[in-house]
Write an enzyme that holds these catalytic residues in place. Structure first.
Site, PDB file in Angstrom:
ATOM      1  N   ASP A  72     -29.361 -16.318  47.435  1.00  0.00           N
ATOM      2  CA  ASP A  72     -30.787 -16.549  47.698  1.00  0.00           C
ATOM      3  C   ASP A  72     -31.149 -15.858  49.005  1.00  0.00           C
ATOM      4  O   ASP A  72     -30.457 -16.051  50.014  1.00  0.00           O
ATOM      5  CB  ASP A  72     -30.988 -18.065  47.894  1.00  0.00           C
ATOM      6  CG  ASP A  72     -32.157 -18.603  47.125  1.00  0.00           C
ATOM      7  OD1 ASP A  72     -32.927 -17.806  46.560  1.00  0.00           O
ATOM      8  OD2 ASP A  72     -32.286 -19.839  47.092  1.00  0.00           O
ATOM      9  N   GLU A  89     -38.297 -15.450  45.993  1.00  0.00           N
ATOM     10  CA  GLU A  89     -39.358 -16.323  45.468  1.00  0.00           C
ATOM     11  C   GLU A  89     -40.695 -15.585  45.419  1.00  0.00           C
ATOM     12  O   GLU A  89     -40.993 -14.778  46.305  1.00  0.00           O
ATOM     13  CB  GLU A  89     -39.479 -17.567  46.355  1.00  0.00           C
ATOM     14  CG  GLU A  89     -38.237 -18.440  46.335  1.00  0.00           C
ATOM     15  CD  GLU A  89     -38.408 -19.744  47.099  1.00  0.00           C
ATOM     16  OE1 GLU A  89     -39.524 -20.032  47.572  1.00  0.00           O
ATOM     17  OE2 GLU A  89     -37.412 -20.475  47.206  1.00  0.00           O
ATOM     18  N   GLU A 106     -39.319 -22.950  38.229  1.00  0.00           N
ATOM     19  CA  GLU A 106     -39.092 -24.284  38.816  1.00  0.00           C
ATOM     20  C   GLU A 106     -40.378 -25.104  38.808  1.00  0.00           C
ATOM     21  O   GLU A 106     -41.453 -24.606  39.172  1.00  0.00           O
ATOM     22  CB  GLU A 106     -38.583 -24.136  40.261  1.00  0.00           C
ATOM     23  CG  GLU A 106     -38.387 -25.489  40.950  1.00  0.00           C
ATOM     24  CD  GLU A 106     -37.570 -25.439  42.232  1.00  0.00           C
ATOM     25  OE1 GLU A 106     -37.072 -24.348  42.592  1.00  0.00           O
ATOM     26  OE2 GLU A 106     -37.418 -26.504  42.855  1.00  0.00           O
TER      27      GLU A 106
HETATM   28  O1  KIV Z   1     -32.014 -22.872  46.478  1.00  0.00           O
HETATM   29  C1  KIV Z   1     -31.922 -23.390  45.358  1.00  0.00           C
HETATM   30  O2  KIV Z   1     -31.123 -24.283  45.166  1.00  0.00           O
HETATM   31  C2  KIV Z   1     -32.795 -22.902  44.300  1.00  0.00           C
HETATM   32  C3  KIV Z   1     -32.881 -23.571  42.969  1.00  0.00           C
HETATM   33  C4  KIV Z   1     -33.337 -22.663  41.917  1.00  0.00           C
HETATM   34  C5  KIV Z   1     -31.909 -24.469  42.487  1.00  0.00           C
HETATM   35  O3  KIV Z   1     -33.485 -21.965  44.529  1.00  0.00           O
END
Ligand code: KIV
Length: 304
Positions: A104, A136, A201
């Protein structure tokens, strides 16, 4: 040895073999969608849990910025840094053989210039071994730039936790017709720009189902209903180690908090009552050495 399989030397006996040794890649996820095979995904943030998740056959492991909350104790995901995310991604990378490892990108690391964002994403691939990055929002230009830089991208739409201040809290998104259509358009644009998958989400099931039908790439839902091509949850939520109220979409599969609490309390009691360690849990000198040590004068011996 095929480059798509790994030896299981040193791995636990419980580790599954056969089809679960085939490396999962980003294109493989689209293949799974075509075959209507559900994609399994979980977050993980360290060596031990990632290894267990991988050996259990989960297809995708996300080193989520949720680690800011569930591992580092922050109130939201905004504070975690690129260096902290890299540190955790490296640990996960060392553990995982089969699952696709997705990192991420944290808040602030892709919100400035495109070149700065690509440079940060390159660090996740080069320095931490991530096989894709997740960002995102409907950032179409950025997805195009990352794809051009050979970095697979997972998009993330709907309830995007890095927008908590703009959204005014964690709320289900796309509840009006206009917002649902905007979300559909955003998902299509991300797919056309080259995204390999999209996390949906906190959106109504019906909206997620439409987006899933619209796209050739897979959707991976979290609080987005069962029609998504795959599902992801936060590992600490399913194990009950978050100390937080669980959202409606979380299913708790184990109570690891209780297991850890009981084990630690038992250990404390054993130490307090001198029940641990036992004689069997201690090392021993051979009798002759023991006698020599017990009867010798310590004075005059040089300490090591
Ligand atoms: O950081 C995270 O856990 C997420 C979710 C999609 C589970 O972005």
């Amino acid at each position: 040895m095929s480059i798509t399989t790994f030896p299981d030397g040193g791995r636990s006996a419980a580790a599954p073999t056969s089809q679960l040794t085939t490396k999962v890649t980003m294109p493989a996820l689209t293949g799974m969608k075509r075959q209507a095979k559900p994609i399994t995904a979980l977050t993980a943030y360290d060596y031990a849990t990632s290894r267990l998740v991988d050996e259990a056959g989960i297809d995708m492991i996300l080193v989520g910025d949720s680690l800011a909350m569930v591992v580092l104790g922050h109130d939201n995901t905004l504070a975690v840094t690129v260096d902290e995310m890299l540190h955790h991604t490296r640990a996960v990378r060392r553990a995982v053989r089969r699952a696709l490892v997705v990192a991420d990108m944290p808040f602030g690391s892709y919100h400035g210039s495109l070149s700065g964002a690509v440079a940060n994403a390159v660090r996740f691939v080069k320095e931490a071994g991530a096989e894709a990055v997740k960002i995102e929002g409907p950032r179409v230009e950025l997805v195009r730039a990352l794809t051009a830089a050979e970095i697979p991208v997972v998009g993330h739409l709907g309830l995007t936790p890095q927008s908590v201040n703009r959204m005014g809290g964690y709320r289900v998104q796309a509840k009006t017709a206009e917002a649902a259509l905007q979300l559909r358009a955003g998902a299509q644009a991300l797919a056309e720009a080259g995204a390999g998958a999209i996390v949906l989400e906190g959106v109504p099931r019906e909206v997620a189902a439409l987006i899933t039908a619209d796209l050739e790439i897979p959707t991976i839902g979290i609080g987005a209903g069962p029609e998504c091509d795959g599902q992801i949850l936060v590992l600490h939520d399913i194990l009950n180690i978050t100390f937080a109220h669980h959202a409606k979409f979380v299913r708790q599969y184990a109570d690891v908090s209780a297991v850890i609490r009981e084990a630690v309390e038992q250990y404390r009691e054993d130490v307090e009552h001198r029940v641990f360690p036992s004689d069997e849990e201690s090392y021993h000198l051979p009798a002759a050495v023991r006698d020599a040590v017990e009867t010798a004068e310590v004075a005059g011996i040089r300490p090591v």
